[in-house]
Design a protein around this motif. Structure first.
Motif, mmCIF file in Angstrom:
data_model
loop_
_atom_site.group_PDB
_atom_site.id
_atom_site.type_symbol
_atom_site.label_atom_id
_atom_site.label_comp_id
_atom_site.label_asym_id
_atom_site.label_seq_id
_atom_site.Cartn_x
_atom_site.Cartn_y
_atom_site.Cartn_z
ATOM 1 N N ARG A 64 70.605 23.029 80.486
ATOM 2 C CA ARG A 64 69.745 24.114 80.987
ATOM 3 C C ARG A 64 69.668 25.260 79.986
ATOM 4 N NH1 ARG A 64 72.019 22.784 86.090
ATOM 5 N NH2 ARG A 64 73.679 24.296 85.757
ATOM 6 N N SER A 65 70.503 25.197 78.989
ATOM 7 C CA SER A 65 70.389 26.140 77.877
ATOM 8 C C SER A 65 70.668 25.381 76.597
ATOM 9 C CB SER A 65 71.333 27.328 78.050
ATOM 10 O OG SER A 65 72.681 26.910 78.003
ATOM 11 N N ASP A 66 70.167 25.914 75.486
ATOM 12 C CA ASP A 66 70.302 25.251 74.193
ATOM 13 C C ASP A 66 71.309 25.963 73.312
ATOM 14 O OD1 ASP A 66 66.805 25.333 74.518
ATOM 15 O OD2 ASP A 66 68.061 23.579 74.931
ATOM 16 N N ASP A 83 80.339 19.841 73.808
ATOM 17 C CA ASP A 83 80.125 19.498 72.412
ATOM 18 C C ASP A 83 79.203 20.554 71.829
ATOM 19 O OD1 ASP A 83 78.791 16.584 70.654
ATOM 20 O OD2 ASP A 83 80.142 18.205 70.044
ATOM 21 N N VAL A 84 79.821 21.660 71.363
ATOM 22 C CA VAL A 84 79.007 22.747 70.837
ATOM 23 C C VAL A 84 79.299 22.951 69.363
ATOM 24 C CG1 VAL A 84 78.829 23.950 73.055
ATOM 25 C CG2 VAL A 84 80.677 24.518 71.474
ATOM 26 N N ARG A 124 74.265 23.617 71.306
ATOM 27 C CA ARG A 124 74.618 22.243 71.684
ATOM 28 C C ARG A 124 74.555 21.379 70.438
ATOM 29 N NH1 ARG A 124 70.270 21.818 75.834
ATOM 30 N NH2 ARG A 124 70.007 19.754 74.922
ATOM 31 N N SER A 125 75.519 20.509 70.286
ATOM 32 C CA SER A 125 75.573 19.675 69.075
ATOM 33 C C SER A 125 74.411 18.697 69.021
ATOM 34 C CB SER A 125 76.891 18.900 69.020
ATOM 35 O OG SER A 125 77.950 19.780 68.791
ATOM 36 N N ALA A 128 71.225 19.864 66.751
ATOM 37 C CA ALA A 128 71.736 20.328 65.455
ATOM 38 C C ALA A 128 70.661 21.073 64.673
ATOM 39 C CB ALA A 128 72.261 19.139 64.657
ATOM 40 N N ASP A 129 69.457 20.544 64.673
ATOM 41 C CA ASP A 129 68.404 21.189 63.879
ATOM 42 C C ASP A 129 68.046 22.554 64.476
ATOM 43 O OD1 ASP A 129 65.520 19.486 65.333
ATOM 44 O OD2 ASP A 129 67.503 19.935 66.146
ATOM 45 N N VAL A 130 68.036 22.622 65.822
ATOM 46 C CA VAL A 130 67.750 23.913 66.469
ATOM 47 C C VAL A 130 68.834 24.913 66.107
ATOM 48 C CG1 VAL A 130 67.591 25.100 68.679
ATOM 49 C CG2 VAL A 130 66.469 22.894 68.366
ATOM 50 N N GLY A 131 70.069 24.449 66.195
ATOM 51 C CA GLY A 131 71.175 25.323 65.843
ATOM 52 C C GLY A 131 71.063 25.821 64.415
ATOM 53 N N GLU A 132 70.702 24.926 63.512
ATOM 54 C CA GLU A 132 70.570 25.323 62.095
ATOM 55 C C GLU A 132 69.461 26.341 61.924
ATOM 56 O OE1 GLU A 132 71.984 21.197 59.949
ATOM 57 O OE2 GLU A 132 70.101 22.141 59.315
ATOM 58 N N GLN A 133 68.373 26.113 62.616
ATOM 59 C CA GLN A 133 67.256 27.060 62.516
ATOM 60 C C GLN A 133 67.658 28.438 63.045
ATOM 61 O OE1 GLN A 133 64.031 25.339 64.725
ATOM 62 N NE2 GLN A 133 63.762 23.646 63.289
ATOM 63 N N VAL A 134 68.310 28.433 64.181
ATOM 64 C CA VAL A 134 68.714 29.717 64.772
ATOM 65 C C VAL A 134 69.706 30.415 63.858
ATOM 66 C CG1 VAL A 134 69.946 30.783 66.697
ATOM 67 C CG2 VAL A 134 68.270 28.995 67.148
#
Lengths: 352, 317
Positions: free
Chosen positions: B95-97, B114-115, B241-242, B245-251
Motif C-alpha cells: 500500500r506504500s512504495d 524486505d526494504v 520496498r526492495s 529497486a528502480d523506484v528506490g534508486e530514482q527517489v
C-alpha cells in the motif's frame, strides 16, 4: 418671450419628473444592491458555517473510527483537520460576524482550535494505546465545543439574515410609500403648472376671439386689454390698432353719410316745403273731391316719409347694409340708426 | 448624455467579458513554485509515521512530494499511518512504495520486511543523526541515572530515544526489577516529555537530544541537565520496498542531489532540511546494540514480534 416662458415652465416640469425618476431609480438600485449584498453575505455565512459543521462532523466520525480501529490511516482525517483551520479563518474574515455576539462565538471556536490540533497531534504521534484513547477523547471533546460554537454562530447568522431582510423590507416599504407620495405631489404640481400654462395661452386667445367676434359684428369700439408683455400682448395691441382704424373708418363713413344727409336735408327740405305748400293750396282748391283728397294725402305721406328718411340719415350710428336687387346692397336704415341693446346714449365704447 | 454613458458602459462590459473568456480559455498560470505534475495511473506512495506538529509536517512533506512528482514524472501520494505498525503493514501489503521512518522503526522494517535504505535527512534543527538522552531539571537533586530508581520518568513509546534507550540503560543498571524500577509515564511526543518534567509531573524525561536543544533554545530561562546519552543514530530515514529497486534508486537519486540545485534547496528549506545524505546499514549498529541489551525484556517495549537481529546473522559490534 412666450416660447421662452413655455420652455422654462415645461422644461422645469420635465426636469422635476426626470429628477424624481432618477432619484427613484437610485434609491431602488441602492436597495437592490443592499438586498444582493445581504443575500450574498448571508448565503456565504450560512455556507461557511455549514461547511465547517460538516467538516467537524467528518472529523468526529474519523476519530470514532480511529478509536474503533476501523481506520488505520490519517490522511483524510488530517486533510479535514486542515480544512477546519482554513474554514474557521474564512469565517473569522466574514464582516457580518465581526460584531458581538458572533465575535465571541468565533473567538470560542478559535480558542478550541489549538486544543484540538494539540490533541490530534498527540493522538497521531502517540504509540501508546492508552494515551491514544485519551487524546482521542480530548480531541472529540474539543470538536464538541467547536460544534457548539458553530451552532451558536449558525443561529446568529440566521437571526442576522432575518433581521437584515426585515430591515430591508421595511426600508423598501418606506421607499415605495415615499416615492408614491412624492410622485403624487409632483404629478399634481405638474398638472397645476400645465393648467396655469394652458391658461396663460387660452385666456388671451379667448379674449382675442371674443373681441374678433365683436369686431366682426361691427362693434368697432371693442378693445382687448392684455397686460402680458409677450406675443399675446403684441397681438392685443395689434388688434386694438386694427379696431381703432376700423372704428375711425366707420366714423368717417358715418360722418360722410351725415354730411350727405345734411345736404339732402338742406336741398330736399326746400323742395319739399314748396311741394307741401302747393299741396295745401291744391287741397283748398279741390275741396270736396274724394278721389283727389286721397291722392293728395298719399303725396303728403310720401313727402313726410321722404323727410323722415332724410332725418334718419342724419341719425345714422353705423352702416348696416341689406340686400337690394340685382346683387346690390343698400343701407338698412332701421338698423343703422338703432341703439345697441343696453347701451345708453353717450356711453363710452365697450372694451374686451 | 445618458445614451452616451449607456453605450460606453455596454462597450466596457463587452470588453471585460471578452477578456474573461480569453483568460479562461488560455487558463491562468499556476503561481505555485512547483509545476503540477502530469497524471499517471500509478502514483508513488510515501508512507509516513506521524510526528509532532503532524499537520505542519505533512504540509512540509507535501511540498517535498510535489517536487518529487515533477522530478519523477509521476504523482506522489502521502500515506500517513495511524501507527508505526500501519506504516510497516502498508509496506508489506504494497500500500506504500517508500516510507520515512525513525531509527527503531527502520530496524524493524529491515528485520520484518524486505526494504532498501535510500538516504537519511539532515535536518535544520538537529542534523542527520540524533542521540537519546535522559535528562532532569537543572535544580533536580538527581545526578545519575541510578538515582531514578523509584522515580517517575516520561517516555515516548516505540522510539529509540524515548523508549528503547532508557529501558536498555535501566536494564544495564539492573534497575528494572522491583521497587527500583523507575515509574514510566508514557507521553505522546518528545516535547510532551520535556513539558511533563518541567511542570514537575515527572522527575526525568527520555527524549531526542535534538528536541531538547530546540526546547532549551526556545526557553532560555529554563535549564535542563542530561544524565545519560546514547550513541548517535540516523534521523528520518527513507526506505523503499526492495521489489521496487528502480523506484528506490530514482527517489534516492532525486533526494541526494536536491541540495545541488536552487529549486531543490528552496524545497529543502521549506521542508526543514539542509540536504539528504547517503546511509549505510552500519549506522544502525547502536540501535541493534540497544536491542541486544534488551534481551528478553524486548517484550516490555510493547512492540509486536521478536527482537530484530543484525542482518547477516553476525551480531552488531
Amino acid at each position: 418671450m412666450l416660447r421662452r416662458k413655455l420652455l422654462t415652465i415645461l422644461g422645469s416640469v420635465v426636469l422635476l419628473l426626470l429628477g424624481m425618476a432618477i432619484a427613484a431609480v437610485f434609491m431602488l438600485q441602492g436597495l437592490l444592491a443592499d438586498l444582493h449584498h445581504v443575500r450574498d453575505q448571508s448565503m456565504t455565512s450560512v455556507e461557511q458555517v455549514s461547511q465547517l459543521s460538516s467538516k467537524i462532523a467528518r472529523i468526529q466520525i474519523d476519530l470514532y473510527r480511529l478509536q474503533l480501529g476501523q481506520e488505520r490511516h490519517l490522511d483524510a482525517f488530517l486533510d479535514n483537520a486542515q480544512d477546519v483551520q482554513r474554514l474557521s479563518d474564512r469565517l473569522s474574515e466574514n464582516d457580518i460576524l465581526s460584531p458581538e455576539p458572533a465575535a465571541a462565538q468565533i473567538q470560542a471556536l478559535r480558542e478550541q482550535l489549538p486544543v484540538f490540533y494539540r490533541q490530534i497531534s498527540a493522538l497521531a504521534t502517540s504509540q501508546d494505546p492508552g494515551l491514544t484513547w485519551q487524546h482521542n477523547q480530548a480531541a472529540l471533546a474539543a470538536t464538541v465545543n467547536m460544534n457548539e460554537a458553530i451552532l451558536n454562530i449558525s443561529a446568529i447568522v440566521s437571526r442576522n439574515a432575518h433581521d437584515e431582510q426585515t430591515a430591508l423590507i421595511g426600508r423598501f416599504r418606506w421607499i415605495v410609500l415615499g416615492l408614491a407620495i412624492a410622485f403624487l405631489i409632483v404629478i399634481n404640481v405638474s398638472i397645476l403648472v400645465l393648467l396655469r400654462t394652458a391658461d396663460m395661452v387660452l385666456r388671451p386667445v379667448d379674449r382675442l376671439t371674443q373681441a374678433s367676434r365683436a369686431l366682426g359684428e361691427g362693434r368697432f369700439e371693442t378693445r382687448v386689454m392684455l397686460d402680458q408683455g409677450d406675443e399675446f400682448g403684441e397681438l392685443a395691441a395689434s388688434f386694438n390698432t386694427l379696431a381703432e382704424r376700423l372704428q375711425a373708418s366707420e366714423e368717417r363713413k358715418l360722418e360722410t353719410l351725415r354730411q350727405v344727409a345734411l345736404t339732402l336735408n338742406h336741398e330736399l327740405n326746400n323742395a319739399m316745403a314748396i311741394i307741401e305748400l302747393q299741396l295745401d293750396l291744391l287741397k283748398r282748391t279741390v275741396k270736396g273731391a274724394e278721389g283727389q283728397d286721397k291722392y293728395l294725402r298719399q303725396i303728403g305721406e310720401s313727402l313726410k316719409r321722404m323727410s323722415q328718411t332724410v332725418d334718419a340719415l342724419k341719425r345714422v350710428r353705423r352702416i348696416v347694409l341689406t340686400d337690394y336687387v340685382g346683387g346690390l346692397q343698400m343701407l338698412d336704415l332701421e338698423r343703422s340708426v338703432a341703439d345697441e341693446p343696453g347701451e345708453k346714449p353717450g356711453q363710452v365704447s365697450p372694451q374686451v | 448624455m445618458r445614451t452616451k454613458w449607456t453605450i460606453l458602459t455596454s462597450i466596457a462590459l463587452v470588453l471585460v467579458l471578452a477578456l474573461l473568456v480569453i483568460l479562461e480559455r488560455n487558463g491562468g498560470e499556476s503561481v505555485a513554485s512547483v509545476p503540477t505534475p502530469p497524471t499517471y495511473k500509478d502514483p508513488l506512495r510515501i508512507g509516513l509515521v506521524p510526528d509532532r506538529e503532524i499537520i505542519a509536517n505533512r504540509q512540509r512533506t507535501r511540498i517535498l512530494a510535489d517536487y518529487l512528482a515533477v522530478q519523477l514524472g509521476r504523482p506522489v501520494e502521502l500515506v500517513t499511518g495511524a501507527s508505526y505498525q500501519t506504516v510497516l503493514d502498508d509496506l508489506r501489503e504494497n500500500r506504500s512504495d517508500v516510507a520515512v521512518l525513525g531509527s527503531l522503526i527502520t530496524v524493524l522494517a529491515i528485520d520484518r520486511l524486505d526494504v532498501r535504505l535510500l538516504c537519511k535527512t539532515d535536518l535544520v534543527n538537529g542534523g542527520s543523526t540524533y542521540a537519546g538522552v535522559i535528562c532532569v531539571r537543572e535544580e533536580s537533586p538527581i545526578s545519575d541515572v541510578s538515582e531514578l530508581a523509584g522515580r517517575r520518568i516520561a517516555m515516548v513509546r516505540t522510539t529509540l530515544a524515548g523508549n528503547l534507550f532508557p529501558v536498555a540503560d535501566f536494564l544495564r543498571r539492573e534497575m528494572m526489577e522491583g521497587d527500583n524500577a523507575p515509574k514510566i509515564v508514557w507521553v505522546g511526543t518528545h516535547d510532551d516529555a520535556i513539558l511533563a518534567m518541567v511542570d514537575g509531573s515527572v522527575d526525568a524525561a527520555a527524549l531526542k537530544d535534538a528536541r531538547l536543544d530546540v526546547w532549551m533554545r526556545e526557553n532560555p530561562g529554563k535549564r535542563l541537565r542530561v544524565l545519560a546519552r546514547s550513541l548517535e543514530v540516523p534521523e528520518s530515514i527513507w526506505v523503499a520496498r526492495s521489489d521496487l529497486a528502480d523506484v528506490g534508486e530514482q527517489v534516492a537519486s532525486v533526494l541526494l542531489r536536491m541540495d545541488s540545485t536552487t529549486e531543490g534547496r528552496q524545497v529543502l528549506s521549506r521542508y526543514g532540511a539542509i540536504r539528504f545524505v547517503p546511509i549505510e546499514l552500519d549506522e544502525f549498529r547502536p540501535v541493534y546494540r540497544l536491542i541486544e541489551q534488551m534481551g528478553e525484556a524486548w517484550d516490555k517495549l510493547g512492540i509486536a514480534g521478536p527482537a530484530p537481529k543484525w542482518p547477516g546473522g553476525s551480531e552488531a559490534d
